[in-house]
Enzyme design. Structure first.
Site, PDB file in Angstrom:
ATOM      1  N   TYR A   1      31.042  48.769  27.051  1.00 10.08           N
ATOM      2  CA  TYR A   1      32.267  48.589  27.840  1.00 10.08           C
ATOM      3  C   TYR A   1      33.252  47.792  26.999  1.00 10.08           C
ATOM      4  CZ  TYR A   1      35.072  47.226  31.967  1.00 10.08           C
ATOM      5  OH  TYR A   1      36.080  47.034  32.877  1.00 10.08           O
TER       6      TYR A   1
ATOM      7  N   ASP B   1      43.440  38.493  38.651  1.00  6.98           N
ATOM      8  CA  ASP B   1      41.980  38.432  38.647  1.00  6.98           C
ATOM      9  C   ASP B   1      41.446  38.619  40.062  1.00  6.98           C
ATOM     10  OD1 ASP B   1      39.287  37.844  38.172  1.00  6.98           O
ATOM     11  OD2 ASP B   1      39.633  35.701  38.467  1.00  6.98           O
TER      12      ASP B   1
ATOM     13  N   HIS C   1      29.422  46.091  41.420  1.00  6.01           N
ATOM     14  CA  HIS C   1      30.109  44.867  41.803  1.00  6.01           C
ATOM     15  C   HIS C   1      29.633  44.338  43.150  1.00  6.01           C
ATOM     16  CE1 HIS C   1      32.966  46.302  38.697  1.00  6.01           C
ATOM     17  NE2 HIS C   1      33.019  45.019  38.429  1.00  6.01           N
TER      18      HIS C   1
ATOM     19  N   HIS D   1      38.094  38.884  40.799  1.00  9.64           N
ATOM     20  CA  HIS D   1      36.737  38.366  40.978  1.00  9.64           C
ATOM     21  C   HIS D   1      36.814  37.141  41.884  1.00  9.64           C
ATOM     22  CE1 HIS D   1      35.408  40.575  37.198  1.00  9.64           C
ATOM     23  NE2 HIS D   1      34.538  40.922  38.114  1.00  9.64           N
TER      24      HIS D   1
ATOM     25  N   LYS E   1      43.994  32.051  44.072  1.00 10.64           N
ATOM     26  CA  LYS E   1      43.663  33.008  43.016  1.00 10.64           C
ATOM     27  C   LYS E   1      44.968  33.495  42.393  1.00 10.64           C
ATOM     28  CE  LYS E   1      40.398  35.048  42.133  1.00 10.64           C
ATOM     29  NZ  LYS E   1      39.512  34.858  40.939  1.00 10.64           N
TER      30      LYS E   1
END
Length: 675
Positions: free
Chosen positions: A17, A547, A175, A549, A543
C-alpha cells in the site's frame, strides 16, 4: 492422498500500500516496487483526494501528499502510471466516496495508452468503493447514504457491462476491526453491507436477470487479520460459508465459481505498537499466516504494513521488508504444496460454526432495522463499534489483554532500528504542498474552460435525474475537470453528510469502583470543577483537517464523559476556525486535538494562534496522534500543554493528565498523582 505434496498453487497477489508527495514520486516508487517482485499495485490516495477536495481548499491544508498521492485531475493520473502498462497490471485503489471519479481517470489513462472500448476488458483491479465503513470507521465519506449507494450501484453496473474483469467494490471490514469490531461484528457488518449493495444493484434495473451471477462474481472483500491468528483464520472460513449461503439462497446464484468468497487482506496496522516497534514484525507474520495457511480460506491478495507505521511514514526499505516477508513464505516454504491443512479439525469446525451462528444472528438484527443503511443512519452500527473498542481498551488497561512491550515486559535494550528517529521514518517535504497547489493552478489555467464547465453542468443534470453517472463522470475526466470540481458538482445536488459519532450511545466501559483509577480521576474532576466555581469541567475533543481516523478521539470522549466531564465532540473534518469558535462558545476548560495523518505541524499552531486571537490563550491545548518526538518537542515549545502518542495507552491516565493541565492553566495547586 491429501497429505501428499503436489504441484504448488500460484502465490497470492503481493502488494504494498503506497503513495506519497506527488504523482511523479509515487510513480517512481511503484516502478521500483514492481522491479523488486511486487505483483500488483495498491494505491494510497491522500486525504483531499479521498474526500473530494482540491489541494487549495482550506480543509486540505497540511494534508496534501501525506498519507497518499494527490490526484487532482487527468494529468496527475497520467503521471502516476507513466511507463506502467495498465492492461498488464492488477491495480487496487483504496478510494471510496470519490471512487467513481478515480476509476474514470484510470480508464481514460488506459485509453490514452492505446486501449479502445473493446480492449477495456483487459483492465484488472479493484476500487474499494465501500461507503458504509466510511461512516463507521475511516471517515472519508462525502455524501449522504442514499446518493452514496447510488454512486456505488452505478459503478458496479458500468463495470460489469464495460470492464468485466474489474472488481468495482471491495467490501471492507478492515477498518471495522481497527475501530473495535469483534470477529462477529466484522462478519455481520460486512455481509449486511454486501446485501444492501446487491439489493440496490438488482433493484436499479441496470442488470438483466441472466447476468446476476456476473455481478456477484465481481464482488470482493477486503479484510483485517489480527494477531489472534487461529480465530482470524476461522473468521475467514465463516465469511466464505455465509457468503455462499447468501448468494445461493437470497440471489439464486447457482454457479459455485460466482459464489466464491474472494478477498484481499491487509494485516492489522493500528494494532502495531510504538513501544518496542521491532515486535511488530512477528505480529505481521502471525497475522499473515491467518489468511494464508488455510487453502480453502486463503486470500487472493495480501499487503502488509511496515514495522514502523506506528512511528510515521514508512521508507521504501521498510516496505521492501514487508514484501520480502510475503516472498519468503510463498517461495521458500512448502505452504502452497498442500491441500487445506485444517480440513477435519474438530476445533476449527466448532469455532467456525460458532462464528457463523453469532454473525447470522447479528445480521438478522440489522435486517430487522431495515438493513445496513438504516443501521448507519440510526447510529446503531457506530455505537456498537465504539462500545466494543472501549471494552477492548479497558481490558488492555486492566492487563487482561496482554500486549508485549506495552502493558507487560516493558523493559528493553536500546533499539538500533530507532536509534536515530529522524531517519527511521520518511518525512514529506513541507514545501511539497505549495508545489502541488501551483501545479493545480497551472492545470486550471491551461485547460479549455468551456468543455470543463459544460461537462460539470451535464454531471449536475445527470445527478438530479436517474441515469447512470459514470458516462458523465468520464466526460468530466476527459474535459480536465478537477477532483474538487467533480465532487462539488455532486455536493450541489446530493448535499453533504455528517455521520453519527457513536459517543453518546456508548455504554460505560470502565466502572468507577471505589479506589479504582477512574474513581480517583472522577474525584479530581469534581474537586477541580468545584474550585473553578461549580458546574462541570468541559472538554472539547476536536478533529481538525481531513483525518477521519476517529477511534482515539472517540475513546477519549467516552472516558472523559465517564470521568465526569461534559464533552463537546462534533465529529471529524473541522477547520481550526470552527474548533476555536466552538471552544469559545462552549467556554471549555481544555481543547484536545486528535490527528493521525501527519498534519499536526500545520493545524495545531493554527489552533493556538486562533485561541490567542480570540483572547482564550489560557485554555490548555493537548494533542494526540502519530507524532514523532521532534515534532512533539516543537509543539510543546509552541504552547501545547501535553502530547500523547500511541505508546500512551492508558486512557484513564490521560484523562487525569488533562485535569492536571486544567489545574495548572488556572493556577490551582496540583492534586495527587494518578498511578
Amino acid at each position: 492422498m491429501s497429505g501428499t505434496p503436489r504441484a504448488k498453487d500460484r502465490p497470492w497477489l503481493m502488494r504494498t500500500y503506497a503513495g506519497h508527495s506527488t504523482a511523479e514520486a509515487s510513480n517512481e516508487l511503484y516502478r521500483r516496487n514492481l522491479a523488486k517482485g511486487q505483483t500488483g499495485l495498491s494505491v494510497a490516495f491522500d486525504l483531499p483526494t479521498q474526500t473530494g477536495y482540491d489541494p487549495d481548499h482550506i480543509l486540505a491544508r497540511g494534508e496534501v501528499g501525506r498519507v497518499g498521492v494527490p490526484v487532482s485531475h487527468l494529468g496527475d493520473m497520467r503521471r502516476l502510471f507513466q511507463e506502467i502498462p495498465l492492461e498488464r497490471m492488477n491495480t487496487s485503489m483504496t478510494i471510496n466516496a470519490t471512487a467513481m471519479w478515480l476509476l474514470a481517470l484510470y480508464q481514460v489513462v488506459a485509453e490514452e495508452q492505446g486501449l479502445d472500448q473493446s480492449a477495456l476488458g483487459k483492465l484488472q483491479g479493484t476500487t474499494q468503493n465501500d461507503i458504509v465503513k466510511e461512516y463507521l470507521s475511516r471517515g472519508t465519506h462525502v455524501f449522504p447514504p442514499v446518493p452514496s449507494l447510488r454512486l456505488t450501484t452505478d459503478m458496479i453496473a458500468y463495470t460489469v457491462n464495460h470492464i468485466p474483469k474489474w472488481n468495482p467494490i471491495n467490501i471492507c471490514s478492515y477498518h471495522l476491526q481497527e475501530a473495535g469490531a469483534t470477529p462477529v461484528q466484522e462478519i455481520a457488518f460486512a455481509m449486511s453491507t454486501a446485501v444492501a449493495v446487491l439489493d440496490a444493484v438488482f433493484a436499479s434495473g441496470q442488470i438483466p436477470e441472466d447476468r446476476k451471477g456476473d455481478v456477484v462474481a465481481r464482488i470482493s472483500f477486503f479484510v483485517n487479520a489480527g494477531v489472534r491468528f487461529v480465530e482470524e483464520m476461522c473468521k475467514m472460513r465463516a465469511f466464505g460459508r455465509i457468503w455462499d449461503r447468501i448468494t445461493r439462497e437470497r440471489y439464486g446464484i447457482e454457479n459455485p465459481k460466482h459464489r466464491r468468497f474472494r478477498y484481499g487482506v491487509q494485516v492489522n496496522s493500528l494494532g502495531l505498537t510504538e513501544a518496542q516497534p521491532e515486535n511488530n514484525i512477528q505480529r505481521i507474520v502471525l497475522e499473515m499466516l491467518a489468511v494464508t495457511l488455510s487453502k480453502d480460506a486463503r486470500a487472493r491478495a495480501v499487503q502488509l504494513p511496515a514495522w514502523n507505521e506506528a512511528l510515521g511514514l514508512p521508507r521504501p526499505w521498510d516496505q521492501q521488508w514487508s514484501l520480502r516477508i510475503q516472498q519468503v513464505l510463498a517461495l521458500e516454504s512448502d505452504l502452497l504444496e498442500y491441500d487445506d491443512i485444517f480440513e477435519g479439525s474438530h476445533v476449527i469446525e466448532a469455532k467456525v460454526a460458532t462464528l457463523v451462528e453469532e454473525a447470522e444472528a447479528e445480521m438478522e438484527r440489522i435486517e430487522n432495522m431495515g438493513g445496513a443503511m438504516a443501521a448507519v443512519e440510526t447510529g446503531y452500527l457506530k455505537a456498537r463499534l465504539v462500545a466494543s473498542h472501549a471494552e477492548r481498551r479497558a481490558r488492555i488497561e486492566a492487563g487482561e489483554e496482554k500486549i508485549v512491550g506495552v502493558n507487560c515486559y516493558e523493559s528493553t535494550e536500546p533499539n538500533p532500528l530507532t536509534a536515530d528517529l529522524d531517519t527511521a521514518i520518511m518525512t514529506v517535504d513541507p514545501e511539497n504542498e505549495a508545489r502541488v497547489i501551483s501545479a493545480l493552478h497551472t492545470w486550471r489555467e491551461q485547460r479549455d474552460e468551456g468543455p470543463a464547465q459544460e461537462a460539470l453542468g451535464a454531471l449536475r443534470k445527470a445527478a438530479a435525474g436517474t441515469e447512470n453517472l459514470m458516462p458523465a463522470t468520464l466526460a468530466c475526466a476527459r474535459a480536465g475537470v478537477t477532483t474538487g470540481e467533480w465532487s462539488w458538482a455532486l455536493r450541489d445536488v446530493f448535499g453533504e453528510y455528517r455521520a453519527p459519532t457513536g459517543v453518546g450511545g456508548a455504554p460505560l466501559a470502565v466502572a468507577p469502583e471505589a479506589g479504582s483509577p477512574l474513581s480517583t480521576v472522577r474525584e479530581k474532576v469534581e474537586k477541580t470543577a468545584a474550585e473553578l466555581g461549580g458546574g462541570r469541567l468541559r472538554l472539547l475533543v476536536g478533529k481538525p483537517g481531513l483525518d477521519g481516523h476517529s477511534n482515539g478521539a472517540e475513546q477519549i470522549a467516552v472516558r472523559a464523559r465517564d470521568a465526569g466531564f461534559e464533552v463537546v465532540y462534533q465529529g471529524i473534518r473541522l477547520t481550526p476556525e470552527q474548533i476555536v469558535s466552538a471552544a469559545v462558545a462552549e467556554d471549555v476548560h481544555c481543547v484536545g486535538l486528535s490527528i493521525l495523518s501527519g498534519s499536526h505541524a500545520e493545524l495545531v499552531p493554527d489552533v493556538l494562534d486562533r485561541l490567542r486571537d480570540a483572547g482564550a490563550q489560557e485554555i490548555p491545548v493537548i494533542v494526540g496522534g502519530i507524532i514523532p518526538a521532534g515534532d512533539a518537542a516543537t509543539l510543546r515549545a509552541a504552547g501545547v500543554a501535553a502530547v500523547f502518542t500511541p505508546k500512551d495507552f492508558g486512557i484513564t491516565e490521560i484523562i487525569g493528565r488533562i485535569v492536571d493541565e486544567i489545574r495548572a492553566a488556572n493556577t490551582l495547586p496540583p492534586l495527587e498523582v494518578l498511578v
